[in-house]
Design an enzyme around this catalytic site. Sequence first.
Site, short mmCIF file in Angstrom:
data_model
loop_
_atom_site.label_atom_id
_atom_site.label_comp_id
_atom_site.label_asym_id
_atom_site.label_seq_id
_atom_site.Cartn_x
_atom_site.Cartn_y
_atom_site.Cartn_z
N ARG A 157 -10.53 -11.38 -0.24
CA ARG A 157 -11.37 -12.32 -1.00
C ARG A 157 -10.74 -13.71 -1.02
O ARG A 157 -11.44 -14.70 -1.17
CB ARG A 157 -11.61 -11.78 -2.40
CG ARG A 157 -10.38 -11.66 -3.28
CD ARG A 157 -10.60 -10.73 -4.47
NE ARG A 157 -10.73 -9.35 -4.04
CZ ARG A 157 -10.95 -8.33 -4.87
NH1 ARG A 157 -11.10 -8.56 -6.16
NH2 ARG A 157 -11.05 -7.10 -4.42
N LYS A 188 0.84 -1.19 0.00
CA LYS A 188 0.00 0.00 0.00
C LYS A 188 0.88 1.25 0.00
O LYS A 188 1.95 1.26 0.61
CB LYS A 188 -0.89 0.02 1.24
CG LYS A 188 -1.97 -1.05 1.26
CD LYS A 188 -2.81 -0.94 2.53
CE LYS A 188 -3.82 -2.06 2.61
NZ LYS A 188 -4.88 -1.93 1.59
#
Length: 509
Positions: free
Chosen positions: A357, A283
Amino acid sequence: MTALTLSTASAPGLRADAIVIGVAKGAKGPVVAPGAEAVDKAYDGRLAGVLETLGASGAEGEVTKLPAPSGFKAPLVVAVGLGAEPQKDAQFDGETLRKAAGTAARALAGTKKAAFALPLTDAADAGAVAEGALLGAYSFDTYKENGKGGKDAKNGKAPLAEVALLGGKPRDKAYKAAVERATAVSEELNRARDLINTPPNDLNPESFAAVAQTAAKEHGIKAQVLDVKALEKGGYGGILGVGVGSAAGPRLVKLSYTHAKAKKHLAFVGKGITYDSGGISLKPAGHNETMKCDMSGAAAVFGAVVAAARLGLEVNVTGWLALAENMPSGTATRPGDVLRMYSGKTVEVLNTDAEGRLVLADALWAASEEKPDAIVDVATLTGAMVLALGNRTFGVMANDEAFRSAVCEASEEVGEAAWPMPLPEHLRKGMDSPTADIANMGERMGGGLVAGLFLREFVGEGITWAHIDIAGPAFNEQGPFGYTPKGGTGSAVRTLVRLAELTAAGDLG
């Protein structure tokens, strides 16, 4: 935790540090709300005028403090805004009362006892005020000097210690049940908040699992924890693929609450990334600081299962906590790697920051093996959902339109803002991979919906499923409002509990 009691005492004669009343926004100025008649009488019926002189309008979230009238045992009156006055013969709704009670509880930090004289027309109102007060009084002081629920050394204020609900009926079964429900749900929601707010150097997959095991033992819930060896043996490639880069190994926690009279079985699945660096797809600076909150979905599932057990709901509820820490290292999963998931499907990892996910996929398939009547997963899954719905509303997707509507209706009942979102079939093609069965990324536009379509691939055939993306409301980086504090919010706990209640009553599916 703030203590809470129902009281038939009158406001003038109750020993307390403050009396909380409601004030609404009327057409011609502030209007004193029902429940405060004795207080208004003590001001010779001129309380609304006094409040207006002090600048009060009755707007939602407004707090006005004034000295109590002569003869009151409490020295202070706190008038909290309820917003617009209801139409004739209408009443204040539960969420309005929750917010008002929460606002008052926050304003009374540092106070030992407050009497709440807000409008109570029935047991449901009592439950709403109780819930708002207990959630609004929340404070996370563990890491402050003299912390752990004690006095904050910086501002010298401990949370409101005791709340008495005036107008309550202590001997009425419905009122008692409403307050008991509010207490159980609020305590578990606040426990979820504590977990979300705990820094990642103290909360990792192993320690989170230990917290869940301890609570399960206390409340008669069966707990099973799969460690790294068990995950490897079972073939949980998604959870392992995300956690392999961290020194703190992943865990899959299964919490099973059962009731002898249950006729339905719900499965709740929570994303539990105890810290998300993004992995090799790191990130950018400025996006890491709050990533301790990426386990908010698992915290919500944990809180909901324990609350269901405490309430003795006649429904079987299984909670799956998919726990991992997503870190970059020499052992971390790389973009381009292919993982073999627990279902047997292979996934090409195009972005290691789309890790939620992956852990959810394994847990969803494990949940599906038990053939529950419905599965609901909860996750801080996509920034796209925040862009779409903002910071206070979560998105709901499902493989069944009626079930999606039921989830949204349940959230509305308990005061959690939700919005139904579609699963457009044309977006599925973007996840086609030349190497694996599916890629973990697809089209950028509609990224929140793409994530939902990915998860749908790992739900067992014929099983009703909904996906709740709480990326927006899970962690409040702004100032507190209503009963919502800064930091972890416990988003979706109340919606999951309500779904369990509706299922137990036979009103869901």
